[in-house]
Design a protein around this motif. Structure first.
Motif: not given
Length: 181
Positions: A144-148
Motif C-alpha cells: 500500500f501507499e501512504i499519500p504524502v
C-alpha cells in the motif's frame, strides 16, 4: 548567551527545524538525506534552545512529561467515574474539586532512551529480511501507499532508527558539556 532577540527567534525556529528534519528523514530513501542529516537538523533546534535557556530549562520543557491521574474509587460507578473524568479533564487541575486527590507522575525522557530506541529500530529493520529468508538488511516494501510519504518499508524504519540515534547522541553530548560548564 542570553539575548531577547535569540530567545524570541528560537521560539519560532524550533518547530521549523523539527518539521524540516522530518521532511529530510522521509525523503531520504528516494533523494539525498535520511536519518543522519534529519537527526542533526532536529538536534540543532534543541542546541539553540540550550544555548539560550540552559540545560535544565531545555530538559524540563522538551524532555519531561507530567501526567495527572486520579484513581477510581470503589463507591463510584463506572459511568459516573467516566463522566466525572470528562468534566475534570475539561477543567484545569487547579479548578478541580477538592474531593478528588490527583496523582502526578513525572516522566523524564533521557537522551539515552533515544539512543536505545534508535538502535532497536535499526536492528528490527534488518531482522525483517531474515524472517522472510532474505539477507539481513534486505529492503522490503509494503503493497500500500501512504499519500504524502509513499510506500513504507524497512529502509524508512532504519532511517528512523538512525534519526533517533543521532538525535540522542548529539543531545547527550551537548547537555553533558553544558552542565559541565
Amino acid at each position: 548567551m542570553k539575548t531577547i532577540i535569540l530567545a524570541v527567534a528560537i521560539r519560532w525556529l524550533i518547530p521549523v527545524f523539527i518539521i524540516f528534519s522530518l521532511y529530510i528523514l522521509f525523503r531520504g530513501h528516494n533523494h539525498p538525506g535520511g536519518g543522519f542529516i534529519g537527526g542533526l537538523i532536529c538536534s540543532i533546534a534543541f542546541i539553540f534552545h540550550l544555548m539560550v535557556h540552559g540545560p535544565q530549562k531545555t530538559t524540563s520543557d522538551f524532555f519531561t512529561l507530567i501526567l495527572y491521574h486520579f484513581p477510581r474509587r470503589p463507591e463510584h460507578s463506572r459511568t459516573r467515574h467516566f463522566l466525572r473524568l470528562l468534566i475534570i479533564q475539561v477543567k484545569r487541575k487547579r479548578e478541580a474539586d477538592e474531593e478528588y486527590e490527583w496523582l502526578e507522575y513525572v516522566i523524564s525522557i533521557e537522551p539515552v532512551y533515544f539512543i536505545a530506541t534508535g538502535l532497536l529500530l535499526a536492528a528490527i529493520s534488518g531482522v525483517a529480511g531474515l524472517l522472510l529468508n532474505q539477507p539481513y538488511m534486505a529492503a522490503l516494501w509494503s503493497d500500500f501507499e501512504i499519500p504524502v510519504l509513499g510506500k513504507p518499508g524497512t529502509p524508512i524504519l532504519f532511517d528512523a532508527g538512525v534519526y533517533l540515534l543521532v538525535l540522542g547522541i548529539v543531545l547527550k553530548i551537548t547537555i553533558a558539556l553544558a552542565e559541565a560548564d
